[in-house]
Enzyme design. Structure first.
Site, PDB file in Angstrom:
ATOM      1  N   CYS A  77       2.295 -27.036  12.961  1.00 41.47           N
ATOM      2  CA  CYS A  77       2.905 -26.410  14.138  1.00 41.47           C
ATOM      3  C   CYS A  77       2.625 -27.223  15.401  1.00 41.47           C
ATOM      4  CB  CYS A  77       2.363 -25.000  14.314  1.00 41.47           C
ATOM      5  SG  CYS A  77       3.046 -24.136  15.751  1.00 41.47           S
ATOM      6  N   CYS A 166       7.678 -21.091  14.709  1.00 41.61           N
ATOM      7  CA  CYS A 166       6.389 -20.634  14.182  1.00 41.61           C
ATOM      8  C   CYS A 166       6.448 -20.726  12.667  1.00 41.61           C
ATOM      9  CB  CYS A 166       6.081 -19.205  14.622  1.00 41.61           C
ATOM     10  SG  CYS A 166       4.524 -18.591  13.916  1.00 41.61           S
ATOM     11  N   GLN A 276       1.899  -4.518   3.866  1.00 41.75           N
ATOM     12  CA  GLN A 276       1.211  -5.802   3.782  1.00 41.75           C
ATOM     13  C   GLN A 276       2.081  -6.899   4.384  1.00 41.75           C
ATOM     14  OE1 GLN A 276      -1.836  -6.149   3.062  1.00 41.75           O
ATOM     15  NE2 GLN A 276      -2.325  -4.224   2.028  1.00 41.75           N
ATOM     16  N   ASN A 310       1.766   1.992  -2.120  1.00 41.47           N
ATOM     17  CA  ASN A 310       1.839   0.611  -2.598  1.00 41.47           C
ATOM     18  C   ASN A 310       1.094   0.405  -3.916  1.00 41.47           C
ATOM     19  OD1 ASN A 310       2.589  -2.242  -2.086  1.00 41.47           O
ATOM     20  ND2 ASN A 310       0.398  -2.568  -1.814  1.00 41.47           N
ATOM     21  N   ASN A 353      -8.707  14.022   6.220  1.00 45.12           N
ATOM     22  CA  ASN A 353      -9.672  13.208   6.952  1.00 45.12           C
ATOM     23  C   ASN A 353     -10.497  12.427   5.933  1.00 45.12           C
ATOM     24  OD1 ASN A 353     -11.680  12.095   8.503  1.00 45.12           O
ATOM     25  ND2 ASN A 353     -12.593  14.052   9.120  1.00 45.12           N
ATOM     26  N   ASP A 374      -8.563   1.371  -0.464  1.00 44.32           N
ATOM     27  CA  ASP A 374      -7.931   0.298   0.326  1.00 44.32           C
ATOM     28  C   ASP A 374      -8.016   0.672   1.808  1.00 44.32           C
ATOM     29  OD1 ASP A 374      -6.462  -1.843   1.236  1.00 44.32           O
ATOM     30  OD2 ASP A 374      -4.527  -1.034   0.600  1.00 44.32           O
ATOM     31  N   CYS A 400      -9.911  -5.597   3.762  1.00 44.38           N
ATOM     32  CA  CYS A 400      -9.379  -6.538   4.751  1.00 44.38           C
ATOM     33  C   CYS A 400     -10.461  -6.986   5.726  1.00 44.38           C
ATOM     34  CB  CYS A 400      -8.198  -5.923   5.501  1.00 44.38           C
ATOM     35  SG  CYS A 400      -8.573  -4.392   6.366  1.00 44.38           S
TER      36      CYS A 400
END
Length: 444
Positions: A77, A166, A276, A310, A353, A374, A400
């Site tokens: 880039c 980009c 995702q 998912n 919750n 997840d 993540c």
């Protein structure tokens, strides 16, 4: 007595880089203190200038490479040196993976006080034009009489890096950034659009324009013509998230879609929904998670932080029943919608919750042999602290944030009696320091 702020030494310095930080910055050791230098690689001798001096560490700006590493590559880039959209393009793709895997294992050892029995081979995807969701900032500059569209600057987030392309963004957006800028340049109210959200499905791309003031009729017409010419769905957001609506085509339904072809499942999602970022990697991730679950026809599975299903829907094709629990009621509705459209009936979804496992237990009131977790970046602390109330034999944890995964691993392994069978990285975000990972825990 007021502390005296250390003065910056603005003369150029030379140092050898000995390591990488968790966010991919080079680390030099100078006078017993770490100095973090963005863009430097281990083994390199670099020339730099101090930008920040603290008690425990310093920061510097890379000026030049005196002795380059063999791991260094030329960034693809042209905006890379300034743009904050990614941070590792100067490192070879293979080394990026090694760095992320090493970082994960280091955190599991340091904070999880354990190591996996085996390390999974990294999951990878095509490293360019993978990013299907992004937020682009916009600003009309009076002095230049032109609009800037791009990501925030890496070293100064108050400013926008003006980009013409980009290479990590979805290929359609990569090509059309210049046209987006021209669109705003021609609008009557050039200050109206504050940001543009990008969301891409398998076959369509949507843009969400955050408009600070109501659009004039002329500007509405220009946006319609742009959307028609370049084939976008366009949404407007005049207020909070709840204000988003489909502007063009006016008769279009508001959803995009993506497919998991291995399971013959198609998901519909709103551009604002969490999905995702990397479609190719997501397909591989779902497949690996299901393999690690080792599902049997008799299994009843709990999917925590299930989103729009998912993992839930493909798992449902391999077990007796799946219960998905999610904190966002809108996503629960979306999960039910996707189950119905894919004719999957052995799933149920609940809003709860997720910091209160007893609320989850009381809500679903059944026993589970296996659990998939997840969570967001904050991890699943309350879930793992109360995992005894669920007592699954097997847990697959998709993370993540390797720091919170390591924290939660410490509890599962050293307090709750689970064994970390295997773990590894999934390169969801090539050319960034972001680490996505997956881990399998078995009851000891």
């Amino acid at each position: 007595m007021r502390k005296v702020k250390p003065k910056l030494n603005l003369t150029s310095q030379t140092a050898r880089i000995v390591n990488l930080s968790h966010d991919g910055r080079g680390i030099a050791r100078i006078n017993g203190k770490a100095t973090f230098i963005q863009g430097a690689l281990p083994g390199e001798v670099v020339e730099f200038q101090y930008t920040r001096v603290k008690k425990d560490f310093d920061e510097g700006k890379l000026l030049s490479i005196v002795e380059p590493s063999t791991l260094r590559v030329e960034p693809k880039c042209p905006h890379y040196q300034m743009c904050g959209g990614c941070s590792l393009q100067h490192m070879s793709a293979e080394e990026q993976i090694r760095f992320k895997q090493s970082h994960l294992l280091d955190l599991l050892s340091r904070y999880g006080h354990t190591a996996p029995q085996t390390v999974l081979s990294p999951l990878t995807s095509h490293p360019w034009n993978y990013r299907n969701k992004a937020r682009l900032s916009t600003r009309f500059v009076e002095k230049k009489q032109s609009t800037m569209v791009g990501f925030r600057e890496r070293n100064n987030p108050r400013f926008i890096t003006e980009i013409n392309q980009c290479p990590i963004l979805n290929s359609k957006i990569d090509t059309d950034i210049v046209h987006l800028r021209k669109l705003i340049d021609t609008m009557e109210d050039k200050q109206c659009i504050a940001q543009i959200e990008v969301a891409a499905g398998d076959n369509e791309v949507a843009l969400i324009f955050r408009n600070l003031t109501p659009l004039t009729e002329q500007d509405e017409s220009k946006i319609r013509k742009f959307a028609q010419q370049f084939q976008y769905k366009v949404f407007l957001q005049p207020g909070g998230l709840d204000s988003v609506f489909c502007f063009y085509p006016s008769d279009a339904h508001a959803y995009l879609s993506y497919e998991l072809p291995d399971y013959q499942i198609t998901f519909q999602f709103h551009p604002n929904d969490f999905t995702q970022v990397n479609a190719e990697l997501n397909r591989k991730m779902v497949k690996q998670a299901i393999q690690l679950m080792e599902l049997k026809n008799s299994d009843i599975v709990l999917d925590l932080f299930c989103g729009l299903g998912n993992f839930s829907l493909p798992m449902a094709k391999h077990c007796s029943r799946v219960i998905g629990v999610e904190g966002n009621r809108n996503m629960v509705e979306r999960a039910y919608m996707n189950a119905k459209s894919n004719h999957i009936t052995n799933v149920d979804f609940y809003a709860a919750n997720l910091d209160d496992v007893m609320e989850v237990r009381n809500l679903v009131n059944t026993s589970f042999s296996k659990v998939l977790i997840d969570p967001p970046r904050s991890g699943a602390l309350e879930i793992v602290k109360q995992i005894d109330s669920i007592d699954p034999e097997r847990i697959v944890y998709v993370s993540c944030n390797p720091i919170t995964l390591a924290r939660d691993t410490d509890i599962l392994v050293n307090q709750k009696g689970y064994v970390l069978i295997t773990a590894g990285v999934m390169d969801m975000f090539p050319h960034t320091a972001h680490v996505e990972s997956i881990a399998l825990f078995q009851k000891g």
